[in-house]
Scaffold this active site. Structure first.
Site, PDB file in Angstrom:
ATOM      1  N   GLU A  33       0.883  -1.181   0.000  1.00  0.00           N
ATOM      2  CA  GLU A  33       0.000   0.000   0.000  1.00  0.00           C
ATOM      3  C   GLU A  33       0.903   1.208   0.000  1.00  0.00           C
ATOM      4  O   GLU A  33       1.583   1.480   0.998  1.00  0.00           O
ATOM      5  CB  GLU A  33      -0.905  -0.005   1.244  1.00  0.00           C
ATOM      6  CG  GLU A  33      -1.910  -1.133   1.273  1.00  0.00           C
ATOM      7  CD  GLU A  33      -3.001  -1.004   0.222  1.00  0.00           C
ATOM      8  OE1 GLU A  33      -3.057   0.021  -0.503  1.00  0.00           O
ATOM      9  OE2 GLU A  33      -3.798  -1.941   0.110  1.00  0.00           O
ATOM     10  N   GLU A  92       3.963  13.778  -4.696  1.00  0.00           N
ATOM     11  CA  GLU A  92       3.151  13.606  -3.483  1.00  0.00           C
ATOM     12  C   GLU A  92       3.727  14.510  -2.394  1.00  0.00           C
ATOM     13  O   GLU A  92       4.836  14.283  -1.921  1.00  0.00           O
ATOM     14  CB  GLU A  92       3.204  12.143  -3.010  1.00  0.00           C
ATOM     15  CG  GLU A  92       2.364  11.933  -1.778  1.00  0.00           C
ATOM     16  CD  GLU A  92       2.467  10.535  -1.176  1.00  0.00           C
ATOM     17  OE1 GLU A  92       3.568   9.966  -1.133  1.00  0.00           O
ATOM     18  OE2 GLU A  92       1.423  10.031  -0.718  1.00  0.00           O
TER      19      GLU A  92
HETATM   20  P1  NAD Z   1       8.599   4.837   4.196  1.00  0.00           P
HETATM   21  O1  NAD Z   1       8.450   4.033   2.974  1.00  0.00           O
HETATM   22  O2  NAD Z   1       9.778   5.705   4.363  1.00  0.00           O
HETATM   23  O3  NAD Z   1       8.550   3.899   5.486  1.00  0.00           O
HETATM   24  C1  NAD Z   1       7.524   2.982   5.728  1.00  0.00           C
HETATM   25  C2  NAD Z   1       8.056   1.850   6.570  1.00  0.00           C
HETATM   26  O4  NAD Z   1       9.021   1.110   5.813  1.00  0.00           O
HETATM   27  C3  NAD Z   1       8.767   2.260   7.846  1.00  0.00           C
HETATM   28  O5  NAD Z   1       8.400   1.364   8.890  1.00  0.00           O
HETATM   29  C4  NAD Z   1      10.235   2.095   7.472  1.00  0.00           C
HETATM   30  O6  NAD Z   1      11.076   1.879   8.589  1.00  0.00           O
HETATM   31  C5  NAD Z   1      10.184   0.881   6.589  1.00  0.00           C
HETATM   32  N1  NAD Z   1      11.342   0.718   5.687  1.00  0.00           N
HETATM   33  C6  NAD Z   1      12.335   1.593   5.395  1.00  0.00           C
HETATM   34  N2  NAD Z   1      13.200   1.052   4.511  1.00  0.00           N
HETATM   35  C7  NAD Z   1      12.740  -0.186   4.243  1.00  0.00           C
HETATM   36  C8  NAD Z   1      13.183  -1.250   3.374  1.00  0.00           C
HETATM   37  N3  NAD Z   1      14.269  -1.116   2.611  1.00  0.00           N
HETATM   38  N4  NAD Z   1      12.455  -2.379   3.329  1.00  0.00           N
HETATM   39  C9  NAD Z   1      11.328  -2.514   4.056  1.00  0.00           C
HETATM   40  N5  NAD Z   1      10.868  -1.555   4.899  1.00  0.00           N
HETATM   41  C10 NAD Z   1      11.564  -0.403   4.982  1.00  0.00           C
HETATM   42  O7  NAD Z   1       7.243   5.668   4.283  1.00  0.00           O
HETATM   43  P2  NAD Z   1       6.875   6.820   5.317  1.00  0.00           P
HETATM   44  O8  NAD Z   1       7.625   8.042   4.913  1.00  0.00           O
HETATM   45  O9  NAD Z   1       6.991   6.284   6.703  1.00  0.00           O
HETATM   46  O10 NAD Z   1       5.309   6.995   5.015  1.00  0.00           O
HETATM   47  C11 NAD Z   1       4.786   7.898   4.115  1.00  0.00           C
HETATM   48  C12 NAD Z   1       4.421   7.232   2.809  1.00  0.00           C
HETATM   49  O11 NAD Z   1       3.533   6.139   3.061  1.00  0.00           O
HETATM   50  C13 NAD Z   1       3.673   8.131   1.850  1.00  0.00           C
HETATM   51  O12 NAD Z   1       4.137   7.931   0.549  1.00  0.00           O
HETATM   52  C14 NAD Z   1       2.230   7.655   1.951  1.00  0.00           C
HETATM   53  O13 NAD Z   1       1.420   7.951   0.839  1.00  0.00           O
HETATM   54  C15 NAD Z   1       2.429   6.202   2.159  1.00  0.00           C
HETATM   55  N6  NAD Z   1       1.237   5.599   2.760  1.00  0.00           N
HETATM   56  C16 NAD Z   1       0.467   4.751   2.000  1.00  0.00           C
HETATM   57  C17 NAD Z   1      -0.693   4.228   2.535  1.00  0.00           C
HETATM   58  C18 NAD Z   1      -1.583   3.321   1.731  1.00  0.00           C
HETATM   59  O14 NAD Z   1      -2.394   2.610   2.328  1.00  0.00           O
HETATM   60  N7  NAD Z   1      -1.484   3.280   0.421  1.00  0.00           N
HETATM   61  C19 NAD Z   1      -1.061   4.544   3.842  1.00  0.00           C
HETATM   62  C20 NAD Z   1      -0.272   5.397   4.569  1.00  0.00           C
HETATM   63  C21 NAD Z   1       0.898   5.921   4.015  1.00  0.00           C
END
Ligand code: NAD
Length: 468
Positions: free
Chosen positions: A241, A371
């Protein structure tokens, strides 16, 4: 030292490492927090793997009873969880209460689902059945904008389907998840749910871990792509997601005064840090000025501040990186459009940006094409309906979108042309646990919530028997 502990194999344990969690409204350290080492990640996965045979052998009703107890515990501790959520995430306390109660409600929704055996043929000569089997250990990875409710998209269906879980919250919002671990420790069998934290360094090894069968990930598109690559070696199941750049399209027959507060909330809830926030707003030229004026007035009236203070409508950005990114986008947008409200950082500690409306801007600028994930909305003028649909669809994202109109037939026809996982009419970002949710294009892969969301935590197994 912190009172917070990791949950590994039914034990509350200290982290091998430690980190600080910052309150984004004050920039002060809120709490020290345990940080798991890679060895502790391995222990958590091993515990989940060891717990899997017994947990998956239980009846679905027995597993549901545990999920129901988790929901009860969340509700019974809602006040404390919400207070903590506001302090680590920044959102106003009323919104945090909404998120915590919503989390319990999402847990409860999954109690209404079952995984019955589907009989495809039951004839004299043949029996063909489709069974839904659990996968094994699920890695659940959550971002920082809704640490509780996004966890509730994953944990209850994973558990009800018979999987065991290693949950990893985001580094800047780990405390509510750790608190949950403390609350549920006595009701969940050892190893069935494990909760670890990191400094953005354990997502990759969790994803690639040979004993993790599925990764359920919510976060940015860039990280989602890394998850897909990390899972590719062992062809793991993944649900992604990811990010969005939802367009809202306002037709010419709406009343600007009536629609503006709804548009504003759709874009600015949680200070715009919502995957399905309205992130670009297209308004028909005949009402463009009036809609911009209404939005500007609402933005100027909005109380921004510490989420613990009564009357606060919008809190800070959640972390410094996001705070800086949004400022950069606003600076760039000022070169291409007119800032009619906000635009400035507040002169006080905390990652505060006033709600910002940018008008007279168009596609091809960073604020419209990227975004923003923050409290700034570009408002774009259009005149032709086919053209606005083409512009809304000209994005690598396809999470949500909305059409706003009095004439519902016209709105429905236009909504049907939008290339996104969800299209709303006269609303935006309405989430319901019974309604499947997922992104088109680079906004995701697979589905969460609803029956489809439960099925994603299973492997289809067909049994086909010749009789006699
Ligand atoms: P992010 O991708 O930076 O981090 C999300 C999670 O992934 C964190 O727990 C992080 O520690 C982990 N992570 C970091 N590197 C990783 C790797 N290499 N492999 C696996 N996991 C890893 O996102 P963010 O900045 O925390 O969140 C914001 C983003 O999330 C925005 O783009 C937003 O649109 C998206 N989002 C999507 C949904 C949805 O349902 N589509 C919902 C909420 C947020």
């Amino acid at each position: 030292m912190s009172d917070y502990k990791l949950l590994i194999n039914g034990e509350l344990v200290a982290g091998d490492l430690s980190m600080d969690v910052v309150n984004p409204a004050t920039e002060q350290v809120l709490s020290a927090c345990p940080r798991a080492s890679e060895a502790q990640l391995d222990q958590a996965v091993a515990a989940a793997r060891a717990a899997f045979p017994a947990w998956s052998a239980q009846s679905i009703d027995a597993r549901k009873a545990v999920v129901a107890q988790i929901a009860d515990l969340i509700e019974a501790n809602a006040q404390e969880l919400a207070q903590l959520l506001t302090q680590e995430q920044g959102k106003p306390l009323a919104d945090a209460m909404g998120e915590v109660y919503g989390t319990a409600a999402f847990f409860r929704y999954f109690l209404s689902l079952d995984l019955p055996v589907k009989v495809i043929e039951d004839s004299e000569g043949k029996l063909i059945e489709a069974h839904r089997r659990p996968l094994g250990v699920v890695g659940a990875i959550v971002p920082w904008n809704f640490p509780m409710i996004l966890m509730a998209f994953k944990l209850p269906p994973a558990l009800i389907a018979g999987n065991t879980v290693v949950l990893k919250p985001a580094p800047t919002t780990p405390l509510t998840s750790l608190k949950l671990g403390e609350l549920i420790r006595d009701v969940v069998p050892a190893g069935v749910v494990n909760i670890i934290t990191d400094a953005n360094d354990l997502g990759a090894p969790l994803t690639a871990h040979p004993d993790v069968a599925k990764v359920s990930f919510t976060g940015s598109t860039a990280t989602g792509s890394k998850v897909m690559a990390g899972a590719a070696g062992l062809l793991k199941r993944i649900t992604l997601e990811l990010g969005g750049n939802d367009a809202g399209i306002v037709l010419d027959d709406v009343d600007p005064k009536e629609v503006a507060p709804k548009l504003f909330n759709s874009a600015f809830q949680n200070s715009g840090q919502v995957c399905i926030a309205m992130k670009r707003l297209y308004v028909h030229e005949s009402i463009y000025d009036e809609v911009c004026d209404e939005l500007t007035a609402i933005a100027n009236d909005t109380v921004v501040g510490d989420g613990l203070q009564q009357g606060t409508k919008l809190g800070p950005l959640q972390n410094r990186m996001q705070f800086e990114k949004v400022q950069e986008l606003i600076k760039d947008a000022a070169q291409h459009g007119t800032i009619s409200a906000g635009g400035e950082v507040m002169d006080q500690p905390g990652y505060f940006i006033r709600p910002t409306i940018v008008r007279d801007i168009t596609d091809g600028t960073r604020l419209v094409d990227e975004e923003q994930f923050g409290p700034v909305l570009p408002v774009i003028k259009y005149s032709d309906y086919d053209d606005v649909v083409a512009r809304a669809n000209a994005s690598p994202y396809g999470l949500g979108g909305s059409v706003w109109a009095k004439d519902l037939d016209r709105a429905y026809a236009l909504a049907s042309k939008l290339e996104s996982g969800t299209v709303w009419i006269n609303q935006h970002a309405d989430l319901n646990p019974a309604v499947p949710f997922g992104g088109a294009k680079q906004s995701g892969l697979g589905t969460e919530l609803g029956e489809e969301g439960l099925a994603e935590f299973t492997q289809l197994r067909v049994i086909s028997m010749v009789r006699g």
